[in-house]
Design a protein around this motif. Sequence first.
Motif: not given
Length: 165
Positions: A42-46
Motif C-alpha cells: 500500500s505504501t509503495l504501490f497503492g
Amino acid sequence: MSLKTPVLHMLCGKIAAGKSTLAAELASEPDTVLLSEDDWLSTLFGDQMKTIPDYLRCSAKLRQVMGPHVVHLLNAGLSVVLDFPANRVDNRAWMRGLLEQTQADNQLHVLNLPEDARRARFNARNAQGDHPFSVTDEQYEAMSAYFQEPSEDEGFTLVHHHATA
C-alpha cells in the motif's frame, strides 16, 4: 539476542481468515520481526494496484527485495513473521527457497475458517475502511478461488488453526 533457533512463520488461509491478526500475535514474541505485504504494497504501490494482475506484478517486485532481507534477518538470529500469503504452491516455493538459505526452523500456519465467518469479516473490514486495501466482492471470489491447500510433501511444519467465528 536469543540463542533459540530463529523461525520463519508463514501464513496460509483464504482472504479474511485472520492471517494478519495471527501475524501480529506471533510477532509479539521476543526477537521476532513482522513483515506485512499489505503495508509495504500500500505504501509503495497503492496507487498502481487496481486489479489482481496489478497486485501480482507489484507483489513480485516486493518479493525480489524482501527475499534477501528475510534471509538476512533469519541468519542474524531473528525470527520473522512473513505476513505474505502462502496461499499457493508457487508462493510457498518462494518461501521454501528463502528457508534453504538459512538454518531457521519454520511454521506454516494454516488458518481454516468457515466461509460465512470469512465473508462476515471481509464485509466488516471493508465497512471499517482501515485496511490498506478495499477488495470488491468479485476480487474476494477470485482470490478465494486461487487458494491451494498446502500438503505435507511441501516440507513445511504445518500448524493448523481451526476457528468457528
